[in-house]
Design a protein around this motif. Structure first.
Motif, PDB file in Angstrom:
ATOM      1  N   ARG A 498       0.839  -1.204   0.000  1.00  0.00           N
ATOM      2  CA  ARG A 498       0.000   0.000   0.000  1.00  0.00           C
ATOM      3  C   ARG A 498       0.878   1.259   0.000  1.00  0.00           C
ATOM      4  NH1 ARG A 498      -5.165   1.707   1.410  1.00  0.00           N
ATOM      5  NH2 ARG A 498      -5.118   3.803   2.194  1.00  0.00           N
ATOM      6  N   ALA A 499       1.873   1.263   0.859  1.00  0.00           N
ATOM      7  CA  ALA A 499       2.765   2.425   0.913  1.00  0.00           C
ATOM      8  C   ALA A 499       3.499   2.595  -0.416  1.00  0.00           C
ATOM      9  CB  ALA A 499       3.761   2.258   2.053  1.00  0.00           C
ATOM     10  N   GLN A 500       3.906   1.478  -0.995  1.00  0.00           N
ATOM     11  CA  GLN A 500       4.630   1.543  -2.265  1.00  0.00           C
ATOM     12  C   GLN A 500       3.730   2.110  -3.376  1.00  0.00           C
ATOM     13  OE1 GLN A 500       6.744  -2.097  -2.690  1.00  0.00           O
ATOM     14  NE2 GLN A 500       7.524  -1.582  -4.719  1.00  0.00           N
ATOM     15  N   ILE A 501       2.468   1.682  -3.376  1.00  0.00           N
ATOM     16  CA  ILE A 501       1.530   2.179  -4.385  1.00  0.00           C
ATOM     17  C   ILE A 501       1.281   3.676  -4.181  1.00  0.00           C
ATOM     18  CG2 ILE A 501      -0.863   2.034  -5.173  1.00  0.00           C
ATOM     19  CD1 ILE A 501      -0.623  -1.011  -4.482  1.00  0.00           C
ATOM     20  N   HIS A 502       1.179   4.090  -2.929  1.00  0.00           N
ATOM     21  CA  HIS A 502       1.009   5.522  -2.677  1.00  0.00           C
ATOM     22  C   HIS A 502       2.216   6.299  -3.188  1.00  0.00           C
ATOM     23  CE1 HIS A 502      -2.773   6.241  -0.735  1.00  0.00           C
ATOM     24  NE2 HIS A 502      -2.600   5.269   0.128  1.00  0.00           N
ATOM     25  N   ARG A 503       3.403   5.729  -3.014  1.00  0.00           N
ATOM     26  CA  ARG A 503       4.592   6.418  -3.536  1.00  0.00           C
ATOM     27  C   ARG A 503       4.544   6.502  -5.061  1.00  0.00           C
ATOM     28  NH1 ARG A 503       7.327   4.506   1.086  1.00  0.00           N
ATOM     29  NH2 ARG A 503       7.599   2.423   0.212  1.00  0.00           N
ATOM     30  N   LEU A 505       1.858   6.549  -6.872  1.00  0.00           N
ATOM     31  CA  LEU A 505       0.839   7.541  -7.213  1.00  0.00           C
ATOM     32  C   LEU A 505       1.367   8.952  -6.977  1.00  0.00           C
ATOM     33  CD1 LEU A 505      -2.268   5.737  -5.722  1.00  0.00           C
ATOM     34  CD2 LEU A 505      -1.912   6.302  -8.124  1.00  0.00           C
ATOM     35  N   GLY A 506       2.135   9.107  -5.890  1.00  0.00           N
ATOM     36  CA  GLY A 506       2.721  10.417  -5.612  1.00  0.00           C
ATOM     37  C   GLY A 506       3.630  10.856  -6.749  1.00  0.00           C
ATOM     38  N   ARG A 507       4.473   9.926  -7.210  1.00  0.00           N
ATOM     39  CA  ARG A 507       5.375  10.258  -8.336  1.00  0.00           C
ATOM     40  C   ARG A 507       4.570  10.599  -9.589  1.00  0.00           C
ATOM     41  NH1 ARG A 507       8.697   6.330  -6.148  1.00  0.00           N
ATOM     42  NH2 ARG A 507       7.787   4.642  -7.371  1.00  0.00           N
ATOM     43  N   GLN A 508       3.515   9.776  -9.819  1.00  0.00           N
ATOM     44  CA  GLN A 508       2.678   9.987 -11.010  1.00  0.00           C
ATOM     45  C   GLN A 508       2.032  11.384 -10.960  1.00  0.00           C
ATOM     46  OE1 GLN A 508      -1.318   8.193 -11.272  1.00  0.00           O
ATOM     47  NE2 GLN A 508      -0.453   6.885 -12.873  1.00  0.00           N
ATOM     48  N   LYS A 509       1.462  11.728  -9.820  1.00  0.00           N
ATOM     49  CA  LYS A 509       0.776  13.017  -9.700  1.00  0.00           C
ATOM     50  C   LYS A 509       1.778  14.169  -9.794  1.00  0.00           C
ATOM     51  CE  LYS A 509      -3.168  11.012  -8.799  1.00  0.00           C
ATOM     52  NZ  LYS A 509      -4.156  10.872  -9.848  1.00  0.00           N
ATOM     53  N   TRP A 510       2.920  13.981  -9.204  1.00  0.00           N
ATOM     54  CA  TRP A 510       3.953  15.029  -9.242  1.00  0.00           C
ATOM     55  C   TRP A 510       4.363  15.290 -10.695  1.00  0.00           C
ATOM     56  CZ3 TRP A 510       9.006  14.718  -5.793  1.00  0.00           C
ATOM     57  CH2 TRP A 510       9.610  15.967  -5.783  1.00  0.00           C
ATOM     58  N   ARG A 511       4.572  14.173 -11.434  1.00  0.00           N
ATOM     59  CA  ARG A 511       4.952  14.309 -12.838  1.00  0.00           C
ATOM     60  C   ARG A 511       3.865  15.041 -13.620  1.00  0.00           C
ATOM     61  NH1 ARG A 511       4.864   9.130 -14.288  1.00  0.00           N
ATOM     62  NH2 ARG A 511       3.018   9.331 -15.575  1.00  0.00           N
ATOM     63  N   ARG A 512       2.632  14.830 -13.225  1.00  0.00           N
ATOM     64  CA  ARG A 512       1.523  15.445 -13.959  1.00  0.00           C
ATOM     65  C   ARG A 512       1.181  16.844 -13.448  1.00  0.00           C
ATOM     66  NH1 ARG A 512      -2.379  10.099 -14.134  1.00  0.00           N
ATOM     67  NH2 ARG A 512      -1.431   9.156 -15.978  1.00  0.00           N
ATOM     68  N   ALA A 518      -0.245  14.783  -5.085  1.00  0.00           N
ATOM     69  CA  ALA A 518       1.040  14.111  -4.843  1.00  0.00           C
ATOM     70  C   ALA A 518       1.391  14.155  -3.359  1.00  0.00           C
ATOM     71  CB  ALA A 518       2.128  14.772  -5.671  1.00  0.00           C
ATOM     72  N   ILE A 519       1.206  15.329  -2.740  1.00  0.00           N
ATOM     73  CA  ILE A 519       1.512  15.434  -1.301  1.00  0.00           C
ATOM     74  C   ILE A 519       0.619  14.481  -0.514  1.00  0.00           C
ATOM     75  CG2 ILE A 519       1.357  16.978   0.689  1.00  0.00           C
ATOM     76  CD1 ILE A 519       2.223  19.260  -1.136  1.00  0.00           C
ATOM     77  N   GLY A 520      -0.650  14.423  -0.905  1.00  0.00           N
ATOM     78  CA  GLY A 520      -1.576  13.513  -0.212  1.00  0.00           C
ATOM     79  C   GLY A 520      -1.103  12.076  -0.255  1.00  0.00           C
ATOM     80  N   HIS A 521      -0.668  11.639  -1.425  1.00  0.00           N
ATOM     81  CA  HIS A 521      -0.204  10.243  -1.546  1.00  0.00           C
ATOM     82  C   HIS A 521       1.099  10.021  -0.777  1.00  0.00           C
ATOM     83  CE1 HIS A 521      -3.281   8.744  -4.159  1.00  0.00           C
ATOM     84  NE2 HIS A 521      -3.120   9.743  -5.001  1.00  0.00           N
ATOM     85  N   VAL A 557      -4.743  19.833   0.230  1.00  0.00           N
ATOM     86  CA  VAL A 557      -4.044  18.864   1.079  1.00  0.00           C
ATOM     87  C   VAL A 557      -4.629  18.868   2.485  1.00  0.00           C
ATOM     88  CG1 VAL A 557      -1.837  18.337   2.158  1.00  0.00           C
ATOM     89  CG2 VAL A 557      -1.916  18.977  -0.246  1.00  0.00           C
ATOM     90  N   LEU A 558      -4.827  20.063   3.015  1.00  0.00           N
ATOM     91  CA  LEU A 558      -5.294  20.143   4.396  1.00  0.00           C
ATOM     92  C   LEU A 558      -6.752  19.724   4.536  1.00  0.00           C
ATOM     93  CD1 LEU A 558      -3.519  23.416   5.563  1.00  0.00           C
ATOM     94  CD2 LEU A 558      -2.828  21.043   5.915  1.00  0.00           C
ATOM     95  N   ALA A 559      -7.519  19.906   3.457  1.00  0.00           N
ATOM     96  CA  ALA A 559      -8.921  19.503   3.535  1.00  0.00           C
ATOM     97  C   ALA A 559      -9.052  18.005   3.710  1.00  0.00           C
ATOM     98  CB  ALA A 559      -9.652  19.941   2.261  1.00  0.00           C
TER      99      ALA A 559
END
Lengths: 676, 351
Positions: A498-503, A505-512, A518-521, A557-559
Motif C-alpha cells: 500500500r505504501a509503495q503504491i502511494h509512492r 501515485l505520488g510520483r505519477q501526480k507530481w509528474r503530472r 502528490a503530497i496527499g499520496h 491537502v489540508l482539507a
C-alpha cells in the motif's frame, strides 16, 4: 512410500511443441546463429487466449561488454503474436466473472461451515461451476465467427466439464464421508451427459424413417443402435425400440418373443432407492439377472439353430443385448468403443451396488482391454481421477486448462483430500495452481481484480509474496483503479504494498503537476522527504514568480486531513503571513513572520527571504515589531550569517539585501525603544 | 440481502444511463432503452432495450435472470467510457478515460437502432504535462435537453462546461488541487463538485472560475467519490465516500452545512442517486459489489434506525461501478454495471 515426486508434478511435456512465431524475432531455422550472438527472449502468454508477447533480452555479445556490466537493456520492442482468433479470448470474461464469484462465495461458506457440514455446500458450488462451463460452451457455440480458436475453446470447456463432473461424482456425490451411494447411476449419468451416445439424431433418423415395424426391422442400423442403447444403459429407449420392431413380419415368432422379453427386462431393470435396503435390492437384482441369463442362453441356442435363416442378424443382436444386460464382460468389451463406456456398462450391469472405492480396481480391469498409449489428455486425467491418483490428476488437469487444477485443488482442500498430494509434492498444490491462475488473471486488464482475489486467498507465504509483487505492478491507469488496488491491499493486509503504491501515485501526480494530490499520496506513504521536495518546489515557484499561487494546493491537502509536516506547516504559515500583509494587517503579518522564524518552522534556505520580507514591516509607518521582536529577528540574521551551510543559507539573499535588513532592524529598534 | 438479476455481458461496464422517452410516447412505450459504456479490453458504447415492467402481464413469469436486456446497437469508443448522460432521447454525451467528451446520435427503434458519433470528440481534461486525464463525472444541465450544457469533472482537477451542440467551445477551470471525483447540477445555474480531499464545492455557472462556497464535514474526514443533486430540493446533495458511507448534505446555510452520514457499504461508494420517483431514498453502489437503498427522511420514531435495503447478485463478486434508476416507470427500474462483466437489474421496485 510416495510413488511420485516433484518431477512428475512439473515435468509433463506431452503438449510441448516447437513453433516458430510469425512474425518472429528471427527467421525460421536460424536459432543457432541467433543464440550464438548471446541473445535470448523473454515471453509472457496471454492469460485468456493464444497470444504470446516476446521481448528480446540481450543485444550484444558478452565479450563486447565491459567486465563491470552485468545487466544490459533489452531491446525496446515487444513482439506480440496471436494464435488464431485471439480476439475471441475476451469472451472468457463472463466465465471468469461467474467462477470467481463462486470461488469467493465458496471460501466464505466453507470458512463459516467447516468441512464436516460443508459437503452439501460443495455440491451446490460444484453445480454452479459446471453450469458456468456449460454456459461458456453454449456461448462459444453461438458465436457468430466459428474459428479454429473457438472450436478449440469449446473442446477445452467440454473437457473441463467432463473432468469436473467426474470429480463431483467420485468425491462429492458418492464417496463423501457417511455416504453409501452406489457409483453406477452417477457414473452412467456422467458418461451419457459428457459423451452422449448413441447420437440422438441416429435414433430419430431410424424411427422417423420407419412408419411400421417391417420398415424398422429392415433398416440396417436398427440392431447396432439397439446394442448401443443397451451398452449405455438407455433401457427404456431400448425397450421402446424392441417393442416397435417386434411385430415385424420378417422376424420369426421366437425372435419377436425374445425381443418383447428383453424390452420388458429393460423396463423392469431394478433401480435402487433410498427407501430400499441393500438386501432387498440385491434379491431383486439377482432375480432380474437370472432371468436375463436364461434369456441369453435361449436366444443363443436359437441363433445357433437358425444361423442361416432370415432371423440370424436379429437373434445375434438380441443375444448380444441379453449378454450386455446380464453383465457379461466379453459382450461388453466387444461392444464398447471406449474405456469409459465399458466401465459404465460393467458398473451398471455387473456391479450395481459398487461404491466409489471400487472404481480404481474396476478401472484397472477395464484399462487392460485398451491401449493406454492412444489415450488423450482428457482420458489420462479421468483415469488418474478414477484411480485416486490425485497428484497426477492435477498435473493432467493443468495441461487441459490452468483454471481447472486451481479450482479442483481448492475443492479438494475443502473436502480434506488434498493432503494426499501435499505428502508427495514439495509445494502446496492448492496455492501453486491458484498462484498460476491469479498471476495470469492479474496480467489482464479485465480480470486483474479477480486475480488479486485468487492470490489473496492463498494460504502460504508464497501466495502472499506473489500478491504483493503483483499488486505493486498493476498499471494505475485511473484514480478509481488506484483506489481499487489500494482497497485490495487493505483487504489482504498488504501494508508495505500500500505504501509503495502511494509512492507510485505520488510520483505519477507530481509528474503530472498535481502537487496537492502528490503530497496527499506521499503523506499516506509517510514519505516526508518527497513532501519536503514538493514544498520546496512550491516555494521556488513562488520566489521565481513573485505570486503566491500554491494556496489551492495547500487547501486541498489540508482539507483531506491534518498533516504534520514541517514544510507544509511553513507554507501554510507563510500563506497566512502573505494574506495578512496583502490585507493590510501588518501587525498580524509581523507576528506570523516572527513566529515562523523564531519557531524554526522555515527551512534554512528560506530564512534569508523571510528576513527580506520583514524589511517593509520594519520600515513601515507603524511599529509592528517590538524591541524584543526586532532583537529576535537580528538573532535569526546572525544565525544565518554564522550558519555552517552558507551556500544554502544565505545564497538566496544578496549581501545588499541583508545590509538593508540590518539597517532596518537598527532603525526599528531605535523607534521601538523610543516608543516604549 | 435481496437479489439483483444479472446478465453476463463479457465486458466491464463503467457507466449506464436510461434514455428519456420520445415526446408523446412516455406512457405507451413497452420497450425501454438504456446506454452502457465499457472499459478495459472492450471500449464500447452499447444501446440496450429491455421490457418495460409496467407493461408486463400479471401472469408473465419473471425473466430468467440471464437475458435481462438485448443489445440493439454498439459503437467502438475512443478510450474507456467513464460517464454517460442522455440530455435528450436522441442524444447521449460520453466522457472518456482519455478525458474527451463525445456526442452520439441515438436512433432507438428496435432492429433499426443505431449509434453514431457526431463530429469529433473534444479533449476536455488534460494534466499539466500534456497527458490526458480521465474524466470522473458528467452531468447535463437540468431541463435544457439537447440545447443545454454539460459539465464534466476530471482527474486533472478541472471543471469543464460546454453546450451539447458546441463541444468544441469548452470552458475549463481548475477547481481543486486533488482529483475532482463527481459533478452535478443542483439547479440550471449552479454546478457542484465533489473532491478527493473531501470537499463539496459550489459554483455559479456564470462565474465558474470562482468558487461560490466550499463545504467540508469535519466529522467525516474521508474522500468523496461521487455526488448527486436532489431532483427538487437544490440545497440537498448526496455524496459517496471512500469509506463506504453516503453523506446527505443540506447546504441551505453555507456557513453551517449539515451532513448526515449513512454507513451503507463496506468500501468505496462509486455512484449515488436520489430515487427519481421517491427522492426520500438514496440509491448507491459500491466496491463491495452491492447496491444499497437508504431512506434518509427521519422516521416518525427517531430512535429507529434508518431502513437500508441491500441488493447483490451471487454471480457478481466485484465492484458495482455505476447505476441508474429509470424515472419513466412506476416502480423505478434499476440498472447497474459491474467490474465482473455483469449487467445488473432490479425490476421489483427499490422502495
Amino acid at each position: 512410500m510416495p510413488r511420485k515426486g516433484v518431477d512428475r508434478f512439473v515435468v509433463e511435456r506431452d503438449r510441448e511443441a516447437v513453433v516458430h512465431l510469425e512474425p518472429g524475432v528471427f527467421p525460421a531455422g536460424r536459432q543457432a546463429e541467433w543464440s550464438a550472438q548471446n541473445r535470448t527472449v523473454t515471453f509472457a502468454g496471454h492469460p485468456l487466449g493464444g497470444g504470446v508477447a516476446v521481448a528480446v533480452a540481450g543485444k550484444a555479445a558478452r565479450e563486447q561488454l565491459g567486465r563491470e556490466v552485468r545487466v544490459y537493456e533489452p531491446d525496446q520492442r515487444v513482439y506480440v503474436w496471436r494464435a488464431g482468433a485471439a480476439a475471441a479470448a475476451g469472451e472468457r470474461l463472463a466465465f471468469v466473472g461467474d467462477t470467481h464469484a463462486v470461488f469467493a462465495a465458496l471460501q466464505s461458506i466453507m470458512e463459516a461451515e467447516g468441512v464436516e457440514v460443508g459437503i452439501d455446500s460443495m455440491l451446490r458450488m460444484s453445480a454452479l461451476y459446471r453450469e458456468a462451463m456449460l454456459r461458456q460452451v453454449r456461448l462459444l457455440q453461438g458465436a457468430a465467427l466459428q474459428t479454429e480458436f473457438v472450436a478449440a475453446e469449446i473442446d477445452t470447456f467440454q473437457a473441463m466439464h467432463a473432468v469436473w463432473h467426474l470429480f463431483e461424482v467420485v468425491y462429492l456425490a458418492t464417496n463423501a464421508p457417511g455416504l453409501s451411494t452406489p457409483a453406477a447411476p452417477c457414473f452412467v449419468e456422467w458418461l451419457n451427459f459428457n459423451f452422449p451416445a448413441p447420437p440422438a439424431e441416429d435414433g430419430r433418423r431410424l424411427l422417423d424413417g420407419a412408419p411400421d415395424a417391417d420398415a424398422l426391422a429392415q433398416r440396417p442400423g436398427l440392431w447396432p443402435y439397439a446394442r448401443r442403447l443397451a451398452l449405455r444403459g438407455h433401457t427404456q429407449a431400448l425397450a421402446s425400440v424392441l417393442e416397435r420392431a417386434a411385430p415385424a413380419a420378417r422376424l420369426s415368432a421366437a425372435a419377436a418373443r425374445w425381443a418383447r422379453e428383453l424390452a420388458q427386462a429393460g423396463r423392469d431393470m431394478p433401480r435402487g432407492s433410498g427407501a430400499e435396503t441393500a438386501g432387498s435390492f440385491n434379491a431383486r437384482w439377482r432375480q432380474w439377472n437370472a432371468g436375463l441369463q436364461s434369456a441369453a442362453a435361449a436366444i443363443r441356442s436359437l441363433a445357433v439353430a437358425d444361423s442361416t435363416g432370415g432371423d440370424a442378424a436379429a437373434l445375434e443382436a438380441l443375444c448380444a443385448i441379453a449378454d450386455i444386460m446380464r453383465g457379461d464382460a466379453d459382450a461388453v468389451a466387444a461392444e464398447a468403443e471406449t474405456w469409459a463406456e465399458m466401465l459404465g456398462a460393467i458398473l451398471l450391469y455387473s456391479e450395481p451396488t459398487a461404491q466409489a472405492d471400487r472404481l480404481p480396481g474396476l478401472a484397472l480391469v477395464v484399462l487392460e482391454q485398451f491401449q493406454t498409449t492412444d489415450f488423450t489428455l482428457l482420458d489420462r486425467a479421468l483415469v488418474a481421477l478414477l484411480s485416486h491418483d490425485l497428484p497426477e490428476f492435477l498435473v493432467y488437469c493443468g495441461q487441459i486448462d490452468p483454471w481447472l487444477p486451481a479450482h479442483l485443488a481448492d475443492a479438494m482442500d475443502h473436502i480434506g483430500i488434498l493432503d494426499i498430494c501435499r505428502r508427495v509434492l514439495s509445494v502446496d498444490p492448492r496455492d501453486h495452481y491458484l498462484i498460476a491462475l491469479g498471476e495470469a488473471y492479474v496480467a489482464h486488464e479485465d480480470t486483474w481484480r479477480a486475480g488479486l482475489d485468487y492470490l489473496g486467498l492463498c494460504r502460504t507465504p508464497a501466495g502472499r509474496s506473489v500478491l504483493t509483487e503483483c499488486a505493486v505492478r498493476i498499471p494505475l491507469d485511473s484514480d478509481r483503479k488506484a483506489q481499487q488496488v489500494l482497497r485490495a491491499c487493505d483487504k489482504y493486509g498488504l501494508g508495505e504494498a500500500r505504501a509503495q503504491i502511494h509512492r507510485q501515485l505520488g510520483r505519477q501526480k507530481w509528474r503530472r503537476g498535481r502537487l496537492g494530490a502528490a503530497i496527499g499520496h506521499y503523506a499516506q506513504a509517510a514519505d516526508d522527504q518527497a513532501i519536503g521536495a514538493i514544498c520546496d518546489q512550491l516555494w521556488a515557484e513562488y520566489l521565481e514568480s513573485g505570486t503566491l499561487a500554491y494556496g489551492p494546493v495547500i487547501d486541498g491537502v489540508l482539507a483531506a486531513g491534518p498533516h504534520h509536516h514541517d514544510r507544509l506547516r511553513f507554507l501554510t504559515r507563510y500563506r497566512d503571513f502573505y494574506e495578512c500583509y496583502r490585507a493590510g494587517d501588518h501587525a498580524a503579518a509581523a507576528q506570523i513572520l516572527l513566529s515562523i522564524l523564531v519557531d524554526e518552522t522555515a527551512p534554512p534556505h528560506a530564512v534569508a527571504d523571510l528576513l527580506v520580507d520583514s524589511i517593509p514591516l520594519l520600515e513601515g509607518d507603524d511599529i509592528v515589531f517590538t524591541s524584543d521582536d526586532t532583537l529576535a529577528l537580528m538573532r535569526c540574521a546572525e544565525s544565518l550569517v554564522q550558519s555552517p551551510f552558507p551556500t544554502t543559507a544565505a545564497a538566496t539573499a544578496s549581501h545588499g539585501e541583508l545590509s538593508v535588513f540590518n539597517v532596518a532592524c537598527a532603525r526599528n529598534l531605535a523607534r521601538a525603544f523610543a516608543t516604549s | 440481502m435481496d437479489s439483483l438479476l444479472s446478465q453476463p455481458v463479457a465486458r466491464r461496464i463503467s457507466s449506464v444511463r436510461w434514455l428519456p422517452p420520445r415526446a408523446g410516447s412516455a406512457y405507451t412505450d413497452s420497450e425501454l432503452y438504456f446506454a452502457s459504456g465499457s472499459q478495459a479490453k472492450h471500449k464500447e458504447l452499447i444501446l440496450w432495450t429491455t421490457e418495460n415492467p409496467d407493461f408486463a402481464a400479471a401472469d408473465d413469469s419473471p425473466p430468467d435472470g440471464r437475458s435481462l436486456a438485448t443489445p440493439v446497437a454498439r459503437v467502438a469508443h475512443d478510450g474507456g467510457v467513464e460517464q454517460i448522460v442522455a440530455p435528450a432521447p436522441d442524444v447521449v454525451v460520453t466522457a472518456s478515460s482519455h478525458g474527451a467528451l463525445g456526442v452520439y446520435s441515438v436512433a432507438a427503434s428496435g432492429a433499426d437502432s443505431g449509434l453514431a458519433l457526431r463530429g469529433a470528440a473534444a479533449a476536455a481534461h488534460r494534466f499539466g504535462n500534456g497527458e490526458p486525464a480521465a474524466a470522473t463525472g458528467l452531468a447535463a444541465q437540468p431541463g435544457a435537453g439537447a440545447d443545454g450544457e454539460v459539465a464534466s469533472s476530471g482527474e486533472d482537477g478541472r471543471l469543464v462546461c460546454a453546450r451539447v451542440a458546441r463541444l468544441d467551445a469548452l470552458e475549463r477551470h481548475e477547481v481543486d488541487s486533488t482529483a475532482v471525483t463527481g459533478v452535478c447540477w443542483p439547479t440550471a445555474a449552479q454546478v457542484a463538485v465533489s473532491t478527493r480531499a473531501g470537499q463539496v464545492k459550489l459554483f455559479d455557472r456564470r462565474a465558474l472560475g470562482d468558487v461560490a462556497a466550499v463545504f467540508v464535514d469535519p466529522s467525516h474526514a474521508c474522500a468523496l467519490e461521487c455526488i448527486a443533486a436532489h431532483p427538487s430540493q437544490p440545497f440537498r446533495l448526496a455524496t459517496g465516500t471512500d469509506a463506504g458511507g453516503v453523506l446527505l448534505w443540506d447546504i441551505r446555510s453555507p456557513r453551517q452545512p449539515t451532513a448526515e452520514a449513512f454507513n451503507v457499504h463496506d468500501a468505496n461508494v462509486w455512484a449515488v442517486q436520489f430515487h427519481p420517483a421517491d427522492p426520500s431514498h438514496i440509491v448507491s453502489c459500491s466496491e463491495d459489489a452491492s447496491v444499497a437503498v437508504v431512506q434518509w427522511l427521519p422516521a416518525p420514531d427517531a430512535a429507529q434506525p434508518r431502513p437500508v435495503r441491500r441488493l447483490a447478485s451471487f454471480f457478481n463478486a466485484l465492484a458495482v461501478t455505476c447505476l441508474d434508476v429509470c424515472p419513466y416507470t412506476r416502480a423505478g427500474l434499476l440498472v447497474a454495471g459491474s467490474d465482473s462483466g455483469n449487467l445488473l437489474m432490479d425490476r421489483a421496485g427499490l422502495t
